[in-house]
Design an enzyme around this catalytic site. Structure first.
Site, PDB file in Angstrom:
ATOM      1  N   LYS A 126       0.846  -1.205   0.000  1.00  0.00           N
ATOM      2  CA  LYS A 126       0.000   0.000   0.000  1.00  0.00           C
ATOM      3  C   LYS A 126       0.881   1.254   0.000  1.00  0.00           C
ATOM      4  O   LYS A 126       0.614   2.213  -0.719  1.00  0.00           O
ATOM      5  CB  LYS A 126      -0.948  -0.024   1.211  1.00  0.00           C
ATOM      6  CG  LYS A 126      -2.070  -1.031   1.031  1.00  0.00           C
ATOM      7  CD  LYS A 126      -2.854  -1.328   2.298  1.00  0.00           C
ATOM      8  CE  LYS A 126      -3.761  -2.530   2.045  1.00  0.00           C
ATOM      9  NZ  LYS A 126      -4.420  -3.032   3.244  1.00  0.00           N
TER      10      LYS A 126
ATOM     11  N   GLN B 226      -5.158  -1.916   9.379  1.00  0.00           N
ATOM     12  CA  GLN B 226      -4.858  -3.204   8.743  1.00  0.00           C
ATOM     13  C   GLN B 226      -5.428  -4.362   9.573  1.00  0.00           C
ATOM     14  O   GLN B 226      -5.186  -4.445  10.776  1.00  0.00           O
ATOM     15  CB  GLN B 226      -3.329  -3.349   8.578  1.00  0.00           C
ATOM     16  CG  GLN B 226      -2.904  -4.598   7.835  1.00  0.00           C
ATOM     17  CD  GLN B 226      -3.412  -4.640   6.384  1.00  0.00           C
ATOM     18  OE1 GLN B 226      -3.353  -3.652   5.668  1.00  0.00           O
ATOM     19  NE2 GLN B 226      -3.941  -5.783   5.974  1.00  0.00           N
TER      20      GLN B 226
ATOM     21  N   ASP C  91     -11.580   1.861   3.222  1.00  0.00           N
ATOM     22  CA  ASP C  91     -11.780   0.414   3.036  1.00  0.00           C
ATOM     23  C   ASP C  91     -13.247   0.092   2.750  1.00  0.00           C
ATOM     24  O   ASP C  91     -13.566  -1.015   2.318  1.00  0.00           O
ATOM     25  CB  ASP C  91     -11.347  -0.343   4.303  1.00  0.00           C
ATOM     26  CG  ASP C  91      -9.976  -0.988   4.154  1.00  0.00           C
ATOM     27  OD1 ASP C  91      -9.550  -1.207   3.004  1.00  0.00           O
ATOM     28  OD2 ASP C  91      -9.345  -1.280   5.188  1.00  0.00           O
TER      29      ASP C  91
END
Ligand code: NAP
Length: 283
Positions: free
Chosen positions: A52, A96, A119
């Protein structure tokens, strides 16, 4: 032989487009910024976070890395999320997953401002998707839609079958296909006679999390087959939910693993970051 849907190439195109957009935003005084929080040092998570960061660097998105120890308390993590929610210079926040055992994942994910939820996991964004309104969409299923569209595959009016009903892949995948006017059926572990349903599919999306689950007899002649699964075989090579060698003989188009859906997830995350910055600035 099926057309190969090249996720590597399509994700590279998207990243190039985003790079131009981010440069233009910078010239107008907006620096797109993503904050990534990782708790502990799970090796797979470290690889994902690293990828990322690399994508951010390539596109020109500023990334802020918060690497917290495994024994970080829930309160401390929530306080960091609150701080990032309040910061005007932070556009997107990503925690995460998976979180260390004992941490309440739902509580943490709900604490992220829906406006910074790149997300697309916050219930507000899940709800917006399901009522057909603009919000952030989970990156992997959003990537599948981009793959189909950019490969010239029409969804409208097609019989679409999604194998799997997880909150991050199966359910949003079905909602997105429906939004594109597909006729959608979801199969899960309690579905009876899965094959008879998948064999109706013009577009079959496999997100079942079982290596080699989809064999040729699950597939209608000429179907489009999208493989979301990621596994390793006995030789430690990446493979998917679909037995590629069998499926490609029957399908009209198919995604490989690796190089299909996988690269799209990060591209769509980057796209969500740019969207967040524009939304917050009212651009
Ligand atoms: P998951 O949470 O384990 O969900 C799997 C789904 O498959 C569940 O809904 C389950 O049904 C269903 N299922 C299990 N056995 C079945 C069967 N025999 N027949 C029909 N349905 C069955 O997995 P996920 O997070 O959605 O991920 C799916 C796969 O995609 C995994 O391989 C994962 O590694 C991969 N993935 C890839 C990306 C990417 O970037 N490419 C991103 C995310 C995930 P129940 O709900 O009834 O249990």
């Amino acid at each position: 032989m099926a057309m190969l849907i090249d996720g590597k190439k399509i994700s590279a195109e998207i990243k190039e487009e985003l790079k131009s957009e981010v440069t233009a935003l910078k010239e107008q005084g907006t620096e797109v910024t993503l904050a990534v929080i990782q708790i502990g040092n799970d090796p797979a998570s470290t690889v994902y976070v690293g990828n990322k960061k690399k994508a951010c660097e390539f596109i020109g998105i500023r990334s802020l890395a918060y690497e917290l120890p495994e024994d970080t308390s829930e309160e401390k993590l929530l306080a960091l999320v609150d701080e990032l929610n309040a910061r005007e210079d932070v556009n997107g926040i990503l925690v995460q997953l998976p979180l260390p055992e004992g941490m309440d994942e739902d509580l943490i994910l709900r604490r992220i401002s829906p406006m910074k939820d790149v997300d697309g996991f916050h219930p507000m964004n899940v709800g917006l998707l399901n009522i057909g309104q603009e919000g952030f969409v989970s990156c992997t299923p959003a990537g599948v839609i981009e793959l189909l569209k950019r490969s010239g595959i029409e969804i409208e009016g097609k019989e679409c079958v999604v194998l799997g009903r997880s909150n991050i892949v199966g359910k949003p995948m079905a909602a997105l296909l429906l939004r594109e006017n597909g006729t959608v059926t979801i199969c899960h572990s309690r579905t009876k006679d899965v094959k008879s349903i998948t064999k109706r599919a013009d577009i079959l999306v496999a997100a079942v999390g079982k290596r080699g689950f989809v064999t040729a007899d699950y597939i209608k002649e000429g179907a489009v087959v999208i493989d979301v699964g990621i596994h390793r075989n006995e030789m430690n090579k990446l493979c998917g939910d679909v037995v590629f060698e069998e499926a490609e003989k029957k399908a009209s188009a198919i995604t490989p693993v690796p190089g299909g859906v996988g690269p799209m997830t990060i591209a769509m995350l980057m796209s969500n970051c740019v969207k967040a910055a524009k939304m917050q600035k009212g651009i």
